[in-house]
Design an enzyme around this catalytic site. Structure first.
Site, mmCIF file in Angstrom:
data_model
loop_
_atom_site.group_PDB
_atom_site.id
_atom_site.type_symbol
_atom_site.label_atom_id
_atom_site.label_comp_id
_atom_site.label_asym_id
_atom_site.label_seq_id
_atom_site.Cartn_x
_atom_site.Cartn_y
_atom_site.Cartn_z
ATOM 1 N N SER A 538 19.268 1.621 -0.494
ATOM 2 C CA SER A 538 19.260 0.802 0.314
ATOM 3 C C SER A 538 19.360 1.478 1.797
ATOM 4 O O SER A 538 19.005 2.585 1.997
ATOM 5 C CB SER A 538 19.767 -0.560 1.055
ATOM 6 O OG SER A 538 19.420 -1.601 1.897
ATOM 7 N N ASP A 624 9.867 -6.165 -1.481
ATOM 8 C CA ASP A 624 10.885 -6.393 -0.432
ATOM 9 C C ASP A 624 10.966 -6.586 0.952
ATOM 10 O O ASP A 624 10.332 -6.033 1.194
ATOM 11 C CB ASP A 624 11.670 -4.268 -0.846
ATOM 12 C CG ASP A 624 12.887 -4.109 -0.368
ATOM 13 O OD1 ASP A 624 13.701 -5.319 -0.308
ATOM 14 O OD2 ASP A 624 13.521 -3.271 -0.883
ATOM 15 N N HIS A 658 14.341 -6.418 -3.047
ATOM 16 C CA HIS A 658 15.344 -5.653 -2.619
ATOM 17 C C HIS A 658 16.057 -5.165 -4.273
ATOM 18 O O HIS A 658 16.533 -4.426 -4.061
ATOM 19 C CB HIS A 658 15.915 -5.985 -1.426
ATOM 20 C CG HIS A 658 16.230 -5.310 -0.907
ATOM 21 N ND1 HIS A 658 16.099 -3.624 -0.422
ATOM 22 C CD2 HIS A 658 18.050 -4.742 -0.718
ATOM 23 C CE1 HIS A 658 16.992 -3.292 0.759
ATOM 24 N NE2 HIS A 658 17.559 -3.702 0.149
#
Length: 695
Positions: A538, A624, A658
């Site tokens: 991320s 995501d 995610h």
């Protein structure tokens, strides 16, 4: 196209101009996941990655089996008392998901549960395996029970896009209620009598901005909107104080918060503002008898703790003053005491505020550790439940007895196969950044590991998120093969307090990247490390993508998971999920030329050029909603077209979000894939081989 030849993304001219700067983004067409050409390209990328890693199949299977063999597959948590029930969760061998259960509280002490043997009277609340069915992805967004233990509210997601469907079950009869609410966000809260459930929903940019009240048994079309946040920088959420006396509706940006409260006995009443928002002031509260505890940063960068009367919660009286060396993180109020969770010198701690006597801090058995309050639903209690771990000590559950001041170990996660923490060692090192700042580094290795050793260097460094010392079963597969694992606690995280965070955001963001490179250089120069593989996910993916541009020679490989590598293009587009909210973290390049120029100077995608890069593995998910899949897809395409080195591999989960794949066995296989690639990169850098065929 042969799967052993890297896919070539077509180039479609697409220019954008901001602040007089015109930039070509020839891969922007990949943002359309409804385009068959996009899906075909992603499938070709997966086929290419499969071909380039085929020689690691046996190693992947070995690592998967190692993770599986070390894990107590049939296990259960420590029961937690709430009202007339003991609550716990358990797992069963061969099943992907956990099972939430409860037992009647017939004794004051937790029942003696045996893994794999359901107790008489056990009631299954949620069985993730039954709910998931044949879906390749499954996640629970909330699970909340009324104060009387009669009704369960829970929400589920079957795609990974974090849009949940909320449902209700009568636990007395076992029947599902007719009430069903689609497209809700995480969390929610019951009224005191269980007649109403409050939940939040998101706008098109995935921002939770509305809170609704649903009366059980009424059509969802009659749900009442109790709050809507118009400022696009703010998220909203709804919860309860620990006493369950007050509903708490919070609105917060990255730098400002505002709290509203409502007596949970009167769910149809109006929420009242505790203190109106003021830019830069963050606060949160909890209820304790005749007063509130208020944690805030007004004139206190690292936060201070105050009390406030019930009838005037805006009147804050100091209780714990601000300290430059201690960041206050949270306060949990109980009937006779409170627990303050804090961070000092890069480590967490807990201070107890007794009803009578002087405050004191709990002492823990290891210098390097992480500890926090956890699983304390009862308001009336003489114990404090804690979660504890270190880089060598598996996750542990303690009760702290407030009378004897003793830590009572209730459970330590079993690590099978003869794991002995005495076979491993952890260290704290300090690297020195270019501006003289000392950067903490957490290190773990197996005793006897030869130096310099191949190393995985992990980092994050955004949102004041701290990467605390933690244990990993999967990591043992690296350590037992002679690896060192290190965490660079770079600026932009919260390890060293609010100032540490502020020194790694906005127009100081590059400190995050230069700190990471300084740690890598330190590990090499001080003899810890040979070949270093950088790993981050991320915003940590942005970090490792940026350092690949900044110091490609420092790394033998880079693993970037759901990486935020096209940050400038994303933050320039306010229609995308989270963009406006993120302006307080990264700056607003759409309206500020200085921010635009600064972000353009470090964003990984914008700075790929004709140089030799280390091998890179990028992992993303099609669904995501936090870091959109096309960021790493575009990045890998540009790396292949513009730079030298590599190889550059892309793995796309076509049915996840995610967090990647949701089932535990699926997640272990994904981790085994990543670790096998890391081992191969280190071996290649050392002139060895981890398998046969192309590496």
């Amino acid at each position: 196209m042969s799967s052993d030849i890297p896919p070539v993304a077509k180039k479609v001219p697409a220019e954008r101009t901001h602040h007089g700067d015109t930039v070509l983004d020839e891969y922007s067409w990949l943002t359309d996941k409804d385009d068959p050409d996009t899906i075909a390209y992603l499938e070709a990328e997966n086929a290419y990655t499969d071909a380039r890693t085929a020689h690691l199949a046996d190693l992947q299977e070995d690592i998967f089996q190692e993770i599986k063999a070390r894990t107590q597959e049939t296990d259960l948590s420590v029961p937690t008392r709430k009202g007339g029930w003991w609550y716990y969760s358990r797992t069963e061998e061969g099943k992907q998901y956990g099972i939430q259960c409860r037992l009647p509280a017939l004794t004051e002490t937790p029942p003696e549960l045996v893994a794999g043997k359901p107790m008489d009277g056990e009631q299954v609340l949620l069985d993730g395996n039954e709910l998931a069915g044949d879906s390749p992805f499954f996640a629970v967004g909330t699970s909340s029970i009324t104060a009387d233990g009669r009704l369960l509210a829970y929400s589920t997601d079957f795609s990974g896009n974090e849009r949940f469907t909320l449902r209700f079950r009568d636990l007395d009869s076992g029947e599902m209620l007719a009430d069903e609410i689609p497209d809700v966000f995480y969390g929610g809260a019951w009224s005191a009598d269980g007649s109403a459930f409050f939940y939040s929903t998101t706008d098109e940019a995935w921002r939770p901005y509305r809170v609704h009240r649903h009366i059980i048994g009424t059509p969802t079309s009659e749900d009442v909107l109790v709050y809507e946040e118009s400022d696009e920088r703010f998220w909203v959420g709804i919860g309860l104080t620990r006493s369950e006396r007050y509903l708490v509706l919070s609105a917060g940006s990255k730098i400002t918060s505002e709290v509203r409260i409502l007596d949970a006995e009167f769910p149809t009443g109006e929420f009242s503002v505790v203190r109106p928002r003021a830019v830069g002031v963050e606060y949160a509260l909890d209820h304790a008898g005749d007063h509130f505890f208020v944690l805030h940063n007004e004139g206190a960068r690292n936060f201070a703790l105050a009390t406030a009367p019930i009838d005037d919660p805006a009147a804050w009286t100091p209780l714990i003053e601000h300290r430059e060396d201690t960041r206050l993180l949270d306060v949990q109020a109980f009937a006779g005491h409170a627990a303050v969770y804090f961070r000092r010198d890069g480590l967490t701690g807990i201070r107890v505020l007794p009803g009578e006597g002087e405050p004191y801090e709990i002492e823990f058995p290891e210098v390097i550790h992480s500890a926090q309050p956890a699983g304390n639903p009862e308001f009336q209690t003489g114990r404090l439940r804690l979660a504890y771990a270190s880089m060598v000590t598996p996750p542990s559950v303690y009760d702290y007895d407030l009378t004897t001041h003793k830590l009572i170990l209730l459970k330590r996660r079993a690590v099978l196969g003869g794991y002995d923490p005495e076979d491993y060692e952890q260290f704290r090192e300090w690297a020195v950044a270019g501006d003289g700042t000392r950067v903490p580094v957490s290190i773990v290795r197996r005793k006897g590991t030869q130096s310099p050793a191949p190393t995985v260097l992990y980092g994050y460094g955004s949102y004041e998120t701290s990467i605390d010392p933690a244990f990993s079963v999967a990591r043992l597969s690296l350590l037992d093969r002679g690896f060192v694992f290190a965490v660079a606690h770079v600026r932009g995280g919260g390890e060293m307090g609010r100032g540490w965070y502020e020194d790694g955001k906005l127009l100081r963001k590059k400190n995050t990247f230069t700190d990471f490179v300084a740690v890598a250089r330190h590990l090499r120069e001080s003899g810890w490390s040979g070949g270093i593989v950088a790993r981050g996910g991320s915003a940590g993916g942005l970090l490792v993508g940026a350092v690949a541009n900044l110091a490609p020679d420092a790394f033998a490989g880079v693993v970037a998971e759901v990486p935020f590598v096209d940050a400038l293009n994303t933050i320039l587009d306010p229609s995308l999920p989270l963009t406006v909210i993120e302006w307080d973290e990264w700056g607003d390049p759409l309206h500020n030329a200085d921010v635009y120029a600064y972000m353009k100077s470090y964003t990984p995608y914008e700075n790929v050029d004709d140089r030799v890069y280390p091998p890179i593995l990028a992992i993303t998910s099609l669904n995501d909603t936090r870091v959109l899949y096309h960021e790493p897809v575009k990045w890998i395409a540009r790396l292949r077209d513009t730079s030298r080195g590599g190889p550059f591999l892309l793995k796309i989960e076509m049915g996840a979000g995610h967090g990647g794949r949701s089932g535990r066995y699926d997640a272990w296989r994904e981790e085994a894939f990543t670790l096998s690639w890391i081992l191969d990169r280190a071996a290649t850098a050392a002139g060895k081989s981890q398998g046969t065929g192309e590496s």
